[in-house]
Motif scaffolding. Structure first.
Motif, PDB file in Angstrom:
ATOM      1  N   SER A  65       5.429   7.292 -10.389  1.00  0.00           N
ATOM      2  CA  SER A  65       4.464   6.612 -11.256  1.00  0.00           C
ATOM      3  C   SER A  65       4.997   6.638 -12.678  1.00  0.00           C
ATOM      4  N   ALA A 108       6.621   0.246 -15.420  1.00  0.00           N
ATOM      5  CA  ALA A 108       7.405  -0.595 -14.514  1.00  0.00           C
ATOM      6  C   ALA A 108       8.778  -0.943 -15.072  1.00  0.00           C
ATOM      7  N   SER A 145      -1.315   5.512 -14.394  1.00  0.00           N
ATOM      8  CA  SER A 145      -1.511   4.972 -13.049  1.00  0.00           C
ATOM      9  C   SER A 145      -2.888   5.395 -12.567  1.00  0.00           C
ATOM     10  N   THR A 160      -5.581  -5.998 -22.204  1.00  0.00           N
ATOM     11  CA  THR A 160      -4.670  -4.914 -21.863  1.00  0.00           C
ATOM     12  C   THR A 160      -4.361  -4.063 -23.091  1.00  0.00           C
ATOM     13  N   SER A 167      -9.867  -3.441 -18.533  1.00  0.00           N
ATOM     14  CA  SER A 167      -8.812  -4.261 -17.936  1.00  0.00           C
ATOM     15  C   SER A 167      -8.779  -4.038 -16.436  1.00  0.00           C
ATOM     16  N   ASN A 168      -8.443  -5.093 -15.713  1.00  0.00           N
ATOM     17  CA  ASN A 168      -8.244  -5.011 -14.265  1.00  0.00           C
ATOM     18  C   ASN A 168      -6.840  -5.483 -13.893  1.00  0.00           C
ATOM     19  N   TYR A 169      -5.973  -5.610 -14.895  1.00  0.00           N
ATOM     20  CA  TYR A 169      -4.643  -6.176 -14.685  1.00  0.00           C
ATOM     21  C   TYR A 169      -3.813  -5.312 -13.737  1.00  0.00           C
ATOM     22  N   GLY A 170      -3.314  -5.922 -12.655  1.00  0.00           N
ATOM     23  CA  GLY A 170      -2.456  -5.208 -11.721  1.00  0.00           C
ATOM     24  C   GLY A 170      -3.177  -4.213 -10.831  1.00  0.00           C
ATOM     25  N   LEU A 171      -4.495  -4.219 -10.845  1.00  0.00           N
ATOM     26  CA  LEU A 171      -5.268  -3.251 -10.064  1.00  0.00           C
ATOM     27  C   LEU A 171      -5.959  -3.945  -8.894  1.00  0.00           C
ATOM     28  N   ASP A 172      -6.541  -3.148  -7.990  1.00  0.00           N
ATOM     29  CA  ASP A 172      -7.246  -3.755  -6.868  1.00  0.00           C
ATOM     30  C   ASP A 172      -8.576  -4.333  -7.346  1.00  0.00           C
TER      31      ASP A 172
END
Length: 450
Positions: free
Chosen positions: A82, A85, A132, A405, A415-420
């Motif tokens: 983690s 990226a 993460s 973000t 933010s919900n970016y890149g999350l489920d």
């Protein structure tokens, strides 16, 4: 004409001024005076730091720090699974240069120690607290103790010694002439710096004659030999590269926790917490308690051109040294309060290092009882989509809560970016405590359906 920032190439009024300044700075990519002044002013902000280096982004700081380590084929790197990226991709690309990479769960203290001892790495890369959904927390004091022990037990092995050790276990290499051995060793050293496999052609031909192997057999033999010699003769001392963006040194200071006698560089994305919420520039910061480490960073910064641009340096708050500790305390206090609020709502699964259910909760509370981070993650109850929740919060709160973000803002952002589809990252603002309580009441109101 409006006032502008420092010029890329400075104009001088006399030859003596020109000569003095060119020796010190020259082009801005080398180091301009305002940058040197800013770094000197920021160094006392970080307890234990010998110097600070500023970059045009957090990613640039990490890229420069990795380059400054001078990794070579045969070296081994241990890295957190983690991690940011961009950093992870750069670590993965090291494999193309003959560097062995192992990814681990840095929130698992036993796994960290086992992998470090078994792999004997040259570099360890991780975040102090991972950005993460699990928010893994690295036990840096324990890691420091392991590194001291591992480094103290290392003995330098020369390429010649490594070659002899390998050859003694390979019957086919026992009769290799001194000339072929020297050619192989010279080729290995050239490969170490240039990573060009074609330099082994002559050595392979000689090995075919002396060992009566066909070409494919000799190629395999040389490949194994090279891998072994590079691994065994690579510089053994383990260094640490820690991304401390989430807590900053004002909540958790890796220099103090890890302590001396361990080589380390600490990286932060100053875009987040070093602007007093202004959200105007990208910024990277690196620091160490070892002056040689920071010098290496600044030398590499010249080669890569990753310095902080004058226009950005000019926008950094001059009061950051005085104001940042209190701002960070407000962020952390608000984040912990909001996390505790969600934690009391049935069906919410909250990830914050200071909560008792967190795998590293005891460590986080020990190091930063008032809050170790400025953001956290929450998985909403079944049937509550994150995007709908965020929109309802925005409808109720209006301008008091932001959607977007990054973090380190003066008000709380979601933010919900890149999350489920049910998980939200809550980046707590530095707003006064009573305003943060109002934000918490908005979350409660939306989730209760009131």
């Amino acid at each position: 004409m409006s006032e502008r920032g420092a010029k890329i190439a400075k104009e001088f009024e006399s030859v003596s001024e020109y000569e003095a300044n060119m020796r010190e700075t020259g082009y801005a990519r080398y180091s301009y005076q305002e940058l040197m002044d800013r770094e000197a002013k920021m160094t006392p902000m970080i307890e234990g730091a010998s110097d600070v280096a500023l970059f045009n982004s957090g990613a640039a700081a990490m890229h420069t720090a990795l380059a400054a380590e001078g990794l070579r084929p045969g070296d081994r790197v241990v890295c957190a699974r983690s991690i940011f990226a961009t950093t992870k991709k750069e670590i993965e690309r090291l494999v193309e240069s003959g560097i062995q990479v192992t990814f681990i769960d840095t929130g698992d203290r036993e796994e960290v120690e086992r992998i470090v001892r078994e792999n004997n790495p040259r570099l360890f890369v991780a975040e102090s607290i991972a950005n993460s959904t699990k928010m893994e927390m690295l036990d840096m004091a324990h890691l420091g103790a392991v590194v001291r022990d591992v480094n103290s037990s290392q003995q330098d092995v020369s390429p010649d010694e490594a070659f002899s050790k390998y050859a003694s276990a390979r019957e086919r290499l026992s009769g290799v002439s001194q000339k072929t051995k020297e050619r192989l060793l010279a080729s290995i050293e050239e490969f170490r710096t240039g990573n060009n496999p074609f330099i082994f052609r002559d050595a392979i031909s000689e090995l075919m004659i002396e060992t009566s192997q066909n070409r494919s057999g000799a190629v395999r033999e040389v490949a194994k030999l090279v891998k072994y010699v590079l691994r065994e003769s690579s510089r053994k001392k383990l260094s640490l590269l820690i991304d401390n963006t989430l807590p900053s040194p004002h909540l958790i200071n890796p220099l103090k926790i890890i302590g001396g006698d361990v080589e380390k560089v600490i990286i932060e994305s100053g875009t987040k917490h070093y602007q007093e919420g202004a959200n105007e520039i990208t910024l990277g910061i690196a620091y160490s308690d070892d002056p040689a480490k920071v010098r290496a960073l600044k030398e590499q910064r010249i080669a890569l051109g990753t310095y902080l641009q004058p226009s950005s340096e000019n926008l950094m708050p001059n009061t950051i040294g005085e104001r940042m500790p209190k701002i960070m305390e407000s962020h952390a206090r608000n984040a912990l309060h909001l996390a505790e609020t969600f934690n009391r709502i049935p069906g919410c699964d909250v990830s914050h290092p200071n909560l008792p259910q967190h795998a590293n909760g005891e460590l986080a509370t020990q190091l930063a009882p008032q809050g170790s981070v400025t953001l956290f993650y929450v998985t909403l109850p079944e049937g509550v989509p994150a995007n709908e929740f965020m929109q309802q919060v925005k409808d109720v709160a209006g301008d008091r809560i932001g959607l977007g973000t990054s973090f380190g803002h003066s008000k709380t952002w979601l933010s919900n970016y890149g999350l489920d589809s049910r998980t939200v990252r809550v980046a707590a603002g530095s707003e006064p405590e009573e305003e943060s309580h109002e934000v918490a009441s908005v979350f409660l109101r939306v989730l209760s359906g009131a």
